[in-house]
Design a protein around this motif. Structure first.
Motif, PDB file in Angstrom:
ATOM      1  N   THR A   3       0.867  -1.202   0.000  1.00 50.49           N
ATOM      2  CA  THR A   3       0.000   0.000   0.000  1.00 50.49           C
ATOM      3  C   THR A   3       0.898   1.245   0.000  1.00 50.49           C
ATOM      4  N   PRO A   4       0.343   2.421  -0.369  1.00 43.56           N
ATOM      5  CA  PRO A   4       1.154   3.646  -0.324  1.00 43.56           C
ATOM      6  C   PRO A   4       1.796   3.852   1.057  1.00 43.56           C
ATOM      7  N   ALA A   5       1.047   3.548   2.110  1.00 49.80           N
ATOM      8  CA  ALA A   5       1.588   3.748   3.476  1.00 49.80           C
ATOM      9  C   ALA A   5       2.792   2.833   3.699  1.00 49.80           C
ATOM     10  N   GLU A   6       2.678   1.561   3.253  1.00 55.31           N
ATOM     11  CA  GLU A   6       3.812   0.637   3.442  1.00 55.31           C
ATOM     12  C   GLU A   6       5.011   1.094   2.621  1.00 55.31           C
ATOM     13  N   ARG A   7       4.726   1.548   1.387  1.00 55.89           N
ATOM     14  CA  ARG A   7       5.808   2.012   0.509  1.00 55.89           C
ATOM     15  C   ARG A   7       6.494   3.238   1.128  1.00 55.89           C
ATOM     16  N   ALA A   8       5.675   4.128   1.717  1.00 55.70           N
ATOM     17  CA  ALA A   8       6.244   5.354   2.332  1.00 55.70           C
ATOM     18  C   ALA A   8       7.157   4.972   3.496  1.00 55.70           C
ATOM     19  N   ILE A   9       6.722   4.000   4.299  1.00 54.93           N
ATOM     20  CA  ILE A   9       7.531   3.576   5.449  1.00 54.93           C
ATOM     21  C   ILE A   9       8.849   2.971   4.967  1.00 54.93           C
ATOM     22  N   ASP A  43       8.388  11.902  -2.160  1.00 56.48           N
ATOM     23  CA  ASP A  43       7.729  13.208  -2.298  1.00 56.48           C
ATOM     24  C   ASP A  43       6.427  13.058  -3.097  1.00 56.48           C
ATOM     25  N   GLU A  44       6.516  12.322  -4.219  1.00 54.75           N
ATOM     26  CA  GLU A  44       5.332  12.130  -5.069  1.00 54.75           C
ATOM     27  C   GLU A  44       4.269  11.309  -4.324  1.00 54.75           C
ATOM     28  N   LEU A  45       4.733  10.322  -3.572  1.00 52.77           N
ATOM     29  CA  LEU A  45       3.800   9.465  -2.823  1.00 52.77           C
ATOM     30  C   LEU A  45       3.056  10.310  -1.784  1.00 52.77           C
ATOM     31  N   LEU A  52      -0.113  10.914   4.621  1.00 54.11           N
ATOM     32  CA  LEU A  52       1.088  10.112   4.923  1.00 54.11           C
ATOM     33  C   LEU A  52       2.224  10.992   5.440  1.00 54.11           C
ATOM     34  N   VAL A  53       2.117  12.326   5.224  1.00 51.56           N
ATOM     35  CA  VAL A  53       3.256  13.198   5.581  1.00 51.56           C
ATOM     36  C   VAL A  53       3.399  13.251   7.102  1.00 51.56           C
ATOM     37  N   THR A  54       4.646  13.035   7.590  1.00 52.00           N
ATOM     38  CA  THR A  54       4.894  13.214   9.041  1.00 52.00           C
ATOM     39  C   THR A  54       6.018  14.241   9.185  1.00 52.00           C
ATOM     40  N   ALA A  55       6.071  14.893  10.358  1.00 51.63           N
ATOM     41  CA  ALA A  55       7.067  15.957  10.568  1.00 51.63           C
ATOM     42  C   ALA A  55       8.483  15.411  10.389  1.00 51.63           C
ATOM     43  N   SER A  57       9.443  13.113   8.254  1.00 52.01           N
ATOM     44  CA  SER A  57       9.737  12.490   6.953  1.00 52.01           C
ATOM     45  C   SER A  57      10.931  13.206   6.317  1.00 52.01           C
ATOM     46  N   PRO A  58      11.821  12.482   5.652  1.00 52.52           N
ATOM     47  CA  PRO A  58      12.976  13.118   5.014  1.00 52.52           C
ATOM     48  C   PRO A  58      12.579  14.224   4.038  1.00 52.52           C
ATOM     49  N   THR A  59      11.317  14.167   3.524  1.00 55.35           N
ATOM     50  CA  THR A  59      10.891  15.211   2.577  1.00 55.35           C
ATOM     51  C   THR A  59      10.742  16.563   3.289  1.00 55.35           C
TER      52      THR A  59
END
Ligand SMILES: Cc1c[n+]2nc(N)[nH]c2nc1OC(C)C
Length: 322
Positions: A3-9, A43-45, A52-55, A57-59
């Motif tokens: 899922t997008p969340a798993e991919r983001a992690i 970033d695109e995800l 999904l953005v968290t404080a 996050s490397p982005t």
């Protein structure tokens, strides 16, 4: 399929791992182009899935919108200043005062280069970076959290395990000499303001109200002490604590060492003095700290400087005017 969340992690883990290897272990694990590709994918995800953005996050390291001014932060533990020694005799006096009070067969000292940057305090709660402040007057400083988030050498989340629930880490934010020279070359070419020295560069960049400006002048960071600690135990000595900080993701200078007695201190001072011109950062001396915390407690402080630590300064270097 993930899922997008798993991919983001997964992407965050890969990016923070690459960051740690690059900034803490000095062993880049993936080429910059690969790092940028992963960051762009994340970033695109996140753009497609804003929740999904968290404080941390490397982005988020590119810096958010500017603030009007800096809030004030009261340090849970005051940020100490250091007494200075300029001669070998003053170092001998420093060791003699400790020797007379502690009466031990050996005195072991933690020794470190004294970077010429900005003293900063970083606060972590449950392993996440929540606040960073300048030294200020030692009791209160300015909240520069947003700017500090853009410094890749500062971990946004702690690695490993065993860190206390609340951990304050003190260290130096500095501008590497390579960054300083590149910045001035470009400023000369474009007729911009030339920086007088790396310390001013670090101070100027960190005090930018717009963190996106801070992100454009890459700074770095070395940890050199801990402040408030809650809900956890630290090792019995400063050098062991620095080793834990390194495991948790903080850059700690590879020049640090532990030496025995005044001869060990003076040998270290000479060794670093000889390397001074090839170090990738400006230093204005070395710092000697009685290594065991029990001894530090027995020695205590005089006014705001510890009796158990001192900075041994080098003669001022004539700054090369560019
Ligand atoms: C002000 C300061 C500055 N520095 N710099 C180093 N390397 N260690 C160190 N320790 C300091 O203060 C200690 C007393 C924590």
């Amino acid at each position: 399929a993930t899922t997008p969340a798993e991919r983001a992690i997964e992407l965050r883990r890969q990016l923070e791992d690459a960051n740690y290897r690059y900034h803490v272990l000095d062993e880049p694990s993936i080429p910059d182009a690969e790092y940028d590709r992963l960051l762009r994918e994340l970033d695109e995800l996140e753009a497609a899935n804003p929740d999904l953005v968290t404080a941390d996050s490397p982005t988020q390291r590119v810096g958010n919108a500017p603030s009007s001014k800096f809030a004030e932060v009261r340090h849970a533990l005051p940020m100490l200043s250091l007494g200075n020694a300029f001669t070998d005799e003053e170092v001998q006096d420093f060791v003699r005062r400790i020797d007379e009070r502690l009466e031990r067969p050996h005195l072991y000292f933690s020794v470190e280069p004294k970077l010429d940057g900005l003293a900063i305090s970083l606060r972590y709660e449950d392993g996440r970076f929540v606040q960073g402040a300048t030294r200020g007057d030692g009791a209160t400083g300015e909240d520069v959290t947003a700017n500090l988030r853009t410094i890749k050498a500062i971990p946004l989340t702690l690695r490993g395990s065993g860190w206390p629930r609340v951990l304050e880490v003190r260290g130096e934010v500095y501008m590497p000499l390579a960054t300083f020279h590149a910045y001035n070359e470009r400023a000369l070419k474009e007729g911009g303001k030339v920086l007088a020295n790396p310390r001013n560069g670090a101070a100027g960049s960190l005090r930018q109200l717009d963190p996106r400006m801070t992100a454009q002048r890459p700074l770095s960071f070395y940890a050199y002490a801990v402040g408030a600690v809650e809900g956890g135990e630290l090792p019995a000595s400063h050098s062991q604590t620095l080793a834990r900080l390194r495991e948790w993701g903080f850059p700690v200078s590879a020049e640090n060492d532990v030496v025995d007695g005044v001869d060990g201190l003076l040998a270290y001072y000479r060794r670093i003095g000889e390397k001074r011109d090839v170090l990738p950062f400006d230093i204005d001396g070395v710092v000697y700290k009685l290594d065991d915390y029990e001894g530090q407690r027995e020695m205590g402080f005089v006014s705001r400087a510890p009796r158990w630590a001192i900075a041994h300064k080098f003669p001022a270097q004539e700054q090369m005017t560019v």
